[in-house]
Design an enzyme around this catalytic site. Structure first.
Site, PDB file in Angstrom:
ATOM      1  N   ASN A   7       0.885  -1.256   0.031  1.00 46.26           N
ATOM      2  CA  ASN A   7       0.121  -0.086   0.044  1.00 46.26           C
ATOM      3  C   ASN A   7       0.902   1.152  -0.117  1.00 46.26           C
ATOM      4  O   ASN A   7       1.279   1.581   0.986  1.00 46.26           O
ATOM      5  CB  ASN A   7      -0.799   0.081   1.227  1.00 46.26           C
ATOM      6  CG  ASN A   7      -1.821   1.157   1.276  1.00 46.26           C
ATOM      7  OD1 ASN A   7      -1.725   2.191   0.278  1.00 46.26           O
ATOM      8  ND2 ASN A   7      -2.442   1.065   2.403  1.00 46.26           N
ATOM      9  N   ARG A 102      -2.493  -2.242  -3.504  1.00 44.20           N
ATOM     10  CA  ARG A 102      -3.730  -1.463  -3.289  1.00 44.20           C
ATOM     11  C   ARG A 102      -3.730  -0.493  -4.087  1.00 44.20           C
ATOM     12  O   ARG A 102      -2.701   0.480  -4.206  1.00 44.20           O
ATOM     13  CB  ARG A 102      -3.935  -1.013  -1.667  1.00 44.20           C
ATOM     14  CG  ARG A 102      -4.905  -0.017  -1.719  1.00 44.20           C
ATOM     15  CD  ARG A 102      -4.796   0.750  -0.168  1.00 44.20           C
ATOM     16  NE  ARG A 102      -6.212   1.621  -0.087  1.00 44.20           N
ATOM     17  CZ  ARG A 102      -6.221   2.671   0.550  1.00 44.20           C
ATOM     18  NH1 ARG A 102      -4.960   2.970   0.955  1.00 44.20           N
ATOM     19  NH2 ARG A 102      -7.255   3.389   0.641  1.00 44.20           N
ATOM     20  N   HIS A 191     -12.835   2.982   0.234  1.00 46.96           N
ATOM     21  CA  HIS A 191     -12.943   1.860   1.150  1.00 46.96           C
ATOM     22  C   HIS A 191     -13.569   0.658   0.829  1.00 46.96           C
ATOM     23  O   HIS A 191     -14.010  -0.071   1.691  1.00 46.96           O
ATOM     24  CB  HIS A 191     -13.779   2.424   2.577  1.00 46.96           C
ATOM     25  CG  HIS A 191     -12.974   3.700   3.372  1.00 46.96           C
ATOM     26  ND1 HIS A 191     -13.878   4.554   3.921  1.00 46.96           N
ATOM     27  CD2 HIS A 191     -11.758   3.847   3.487  1.00 46.96           C
ATOM     28  CE1 HIS A 191     -12.675   5.325   4.515  1.00 46.96           C
ATOM     29  NE2 HIS A 191     -11.612   4.966   4.410  1.00 46.96           N
ATOM     30  N   ARG A 252     -11.559  15.966   7.082  1.00 47.12           N
ATOM     31  CA  ARG A 252     -12.370  16.310   5.853  1.00 47.12           C
ATOM     32  C   ARG A 252     -13.657  16.698   6.449  1.00 47.12           C
ATOM     33  O   ARG A 252     -14.292  16.257   7.315  1.00 47.12           O
ATOM     34  CB  ARG A 252     -12.498  15.128   4.742  1.00 47.12           C
ATOM     35  CG  ARG A 252     -11.251  14.409   4.247  1.00 47.12           C
ATOM     36  CD  ARG A 252     -11.369  13.506   3.245  1.00 47.12           C
ATOM     37  NE  ARG A 252     -10.221  12.830   2.727  1.00 47.12           N
ATOM     38  CZ  ARG A 252     -10.036  11.493   2.896  1.00 47.12           C
ATOM     39  NH1 ARG A 252     -10.975  10.797   3.596  1.00 47.12           N
ATOM     40  NH2 ARG A 252      -8.927  10.802   2.717  1.00 47.12           N
ATOM     41  N   GLU A 396      -8.258  -4.919   5.404  1.00 41.15           N
ATOM     42  CA  GLU A 396      -8.135  -4.953   4.012  1.00 41.15           C
ATOM     43  C   GLU A 396      -7.117  -5.825   3.345  1.00 41.15           C
ATOM     44  O   GLU A 396      -7.095  -6.235   2.190  1.00 41.15           O
ATOM     45  CB  GLU A 396      -8.163  -3.372   3.707  1.00 41.15           C
ATOM     46  CG  GLU A 396      -9.359  -2.462   4.093  1.00 41.15           C
ATOM     47  CD  GLU A 396      -9.014  -1.054   4.224  1.00 41.15           C
ATOM     48  OE1 GLU A 396      -8.497  -0.672   5.295  1.00 41.15           O
ATOM     49  OE2 GLU A 396      -9.451  -0.233   3.472  1.00 41.15           O
TER      50      GLU A 396
END
Ligand code: ADP
Length: 414
Positions: A7, A102, A191, A252, A396
């Site tokens: 990743n 990823r 996600h 965010r 993940e």
């Protein structure tokens, strides 16, 4: 098969080495062999963090400080660390047979994980425009790994692909249709690997397939998103064209009236780039509280009496509750609500505050079960709760490793 999950971000490269095969998957017994992360890449102060099994029981943690400027150096450092700390598992780099990358954005082209052929890599290059903050780094990791481990098969696993099942009425914005046709402006959602894993685990725990349920999965970490999963397929999700939309997140803002943004542009000395940074990095829990983006710190400050920390947490929970309500409508009722991600897995008070406002919809949390469910798979609702609520820690990397294996072996992807 030993699979390296990579990743790659702008300044951090995370990796895990996972041993998996179809039989291990069937028994949910795949093995995480070690984790290696490179932090502060591109600076003289880079650090390689290794978590590997030691000779004594438990995991050994090692920190190696050395400057790492290039992606190739990062992949080399990662591979070297696995080779030196896992001598019994790896005889040489050729024992790493698969690499799962990823990739944040797969656009509309990638509906599923895929072997990275030249054509696939070209298509990912074309999506860079849609995810300029992420895809270029993901690709740098791929090129470096391809050069250093050319014998391995490389597989791309996209954050967006799980949401490609959304129907047009969920993924289109109310903008002139022309902009969808011309620029592919639409909700993509992110996600996806996490929502897919959480919904899959819930079904497995109950001895069912994902097709048996209508689920609302809540990934609450630094970035946060909800997903409505109908019979194993995403039918709506809260993040949109970018990961900015939807819930209030660490930094965010989530949903905001676009006109408010124009207003700031007109009244503050800020340009478009500054605004982008304001919305993505200086808003959310951090911007509202003025204290931190970290939920643990905000909970501590709220306990000490900080009104702004409380306001930020109230907004966070209210927004999550509102989305759960709307996804109950989107799904026409749901069979379970599932929490994952750093906050979802570890924060009983936040889960309680989100669900407290859902009693009218038949959601009832068991305080003791909730308090005990920290980082483990557990039911946190009462037996009488019409809608069960569970904590399912996300993984993940495991899903990326399994998809990589399946792509390499040519097995169907569930
Ligand atoms: P990312 O989205 O970057 O993968 P994580 O899923 O690790 O992030 O989530 C990070 C968030 O989880 C932070 O806001 C952190 O404060 C929160 N978190 C982690 N542990 C706890 C805890 N015990 N209580 C409350 N929040 C927690």
């Amino acid at each position: 098969m030993k699979i390296l999950v990579l990743n790659f971000g702008s300044s951090t490269a995370k990796s895990q080495l996972i041993d998996t095969d179809p039989e291990l998957i069937a028994r949910n017994n795949d093995r995480l062999l070690a984790k290696v992360t490179v932090d502060r890449m591109g600076t003289p102060y880079s650090v390689v963090n290794v978590q590997a099994p030691g000779k004594t029981p438990g995991k050994k943690r090692i920190k190696i400080s050395k400057p790492i400027y290039k992606a190739e150096d990062a992949v080399q450092a990662i591979t070297d660390a696995y080779l030196s700390y896992l001598p019994d598992e790896l005889r040489g780099p050729e024992d790493i047979e698969g690499i799962g990358h990823r990739v944040v954005h797969g656009g509309e082209r990638f509906q599923t994980s895929t072997i990275m052929t030249e054509e696939v890599v070209d298509d990912i290059e074309e999506t860079v425009d849609l995810a300029p903050l992420h895809n270029p780094h993901n690709l740098k990791g791929y090129y470096a790994a391809k050069a250093l481990l050319p014998h391995a098969r490389h597989v791309a696993v996209f954050d967006t692909s799980f949401h490609q099942s959304m129907p047009p009425h969920a993924y289109l914005y109310g903008l002139p249709y022309l902009y969808y046709e011309r620029y592919r402006i639409r909700r993509y959602g992110f996600h996806g690997t996490s929502h897919r894993y959480i919904s899959y685990r819930y079904a497995r725990i109950h001895g069912q397939t994902r097709e048996a349920y209508k689920l609302i999965t809540c990934h609450l970490g630094n970035g946060c998103s909800l997903c409505a999963v109908d019979q194993g397929r995403s039918i709506d999700t809260s993040m949109g064209f970018t990961p900015l939309e939807g819930l209030l997140m660490g930094t965010r803002c989530g949903d905001v009236d676009p006109m408010a943004v124009f207003y700031v542009l007109a009244h503050e000395e800020v340009d478009a780039q500054g605004l982008e940074s304001l919305l993505n990095r200086m808003s959310g829990l951090y911007g509202v509280s003025g204290i931190s983006s970290d939920m643990r710190i905000l909970l501590e400050e709220m306990a000490k009496g900080s009104g702004r920390a409380k306001l930020a947490i109230d907004m966070f929970c209210y927004r999550a509750r509102k989305y759960i309500g709307s996804y109950m409508a989107a799904l026409n009722g749901c069979d379970a609500i599932l929490f994952g991600g750093g906050i979802g897995e570890n924060s009983p008070p936040v889960r309680q505050m989100i669900c407290d406002g859902l009693k009218g919809l038949g959601v009832e949390i068991d305080a003791e079960r909730n308090a005990n469910a920290i980082g483990i798979e557990a039911q946190i609702s009462t037996e009488n709760s019409r809608t069960p609520v569970w904590v399912i820690p996300t993984n993940e990397e495991l899903l990326i490793a399994r998809d990589t294996l399946r792509c390499i072996l040519g097995l169907p992807l569930p």
